[in-house]
Design a protein around this motif. Structure first.
Motif, short mmCIF file in Angstrom:
data_model
loop_
_atom_site.label_atom_id
_atom_site.label_comp_id
_atom_site.label_asym_id
_atom_site.label_seq_id
_atom_site.Cartn_x
_atom_site.Cartn_y
_atom_site.Cartn_z
N GLY A 142 0.80 -1.20 0.00
CA GLY A 142 0.00 0.00 0.00
C GLY A 142 0.84 1.26 0.00
O GLY A 142 2.06 1.23 0.17
N VAL A 143 0.17 2.38 -0.19
CA VAL A 143 0.81 3.68 -0.17
C VAL A 143 1.49 3.87 1.19
O VAL A 143 0.90 3.59 2.23
N GLY A 144 2.74 4.32 1.17
CA GLY A 144 3.47 4.58 2.39
C GLY A 144 4.31 3.41 2.87
O GLY A 144 5.06 3.54 3.82
N ASP A 145 4.18 2.23 2.23
CA ASP A 145 5.02 1.10 2.61
C ASP A 145 6.47 1.41 2.32
O ASP A 145 6.79 2.05 1.32
N ALA A 146 7.34 0.96 3.19
CA ALA A 146 8.78 1.19 3.01
C ALA A 146 9.31 0.31 1.88
O ALA A 146 8.85 -0.82 1.69
N ILE A 147 10.23 0.86 1.11
CA ILE A 147 10.91 0.09 0.08
C ILE A 147 12.41 0.29 0.26
O ILE A 147 12.85 1.26 0.85
N ALA A 148 13.18 -0.66 -0.20
CA ALA A 148 14.63 -0.56 -0.10
C ALA A 148 15.25 -1.04 -1.39
O ALA A 148 14.75 -1.99 -2.01
#
Length: 53
Positions: free
Chosen positions: A43-49
């Motif tokens: 979803g919107v706002g999930d952390a990505i790396a």
């Protein structure tokens, strides 16, 4: 975990959905394409790396 696979620029498919005015409003903005190797909600706002292989 999500794996970024590339950039996603506005394209003709978006133009077909939003029309010329909507498409022109998105020019210069884009997103990413990604693979999600595990099942789950994203979803919107999930952390990505970034993972360099």
């Amino acid at each position: 975990m999500r794996r970024i696979t590339g950039e996603c620029h506005p394209c003709s498919r978006l133009k077909g959905t939003l029309g010329v005015v909507g498409y022109n409003a998105t020019r210069g903005f884009g997103g990413i394409t990604a693979k999600v190797p595990t099942r789950g909600r994203t979803g919107v706002g999930d952390a990505i790396a970034r993972i360099d292989e």
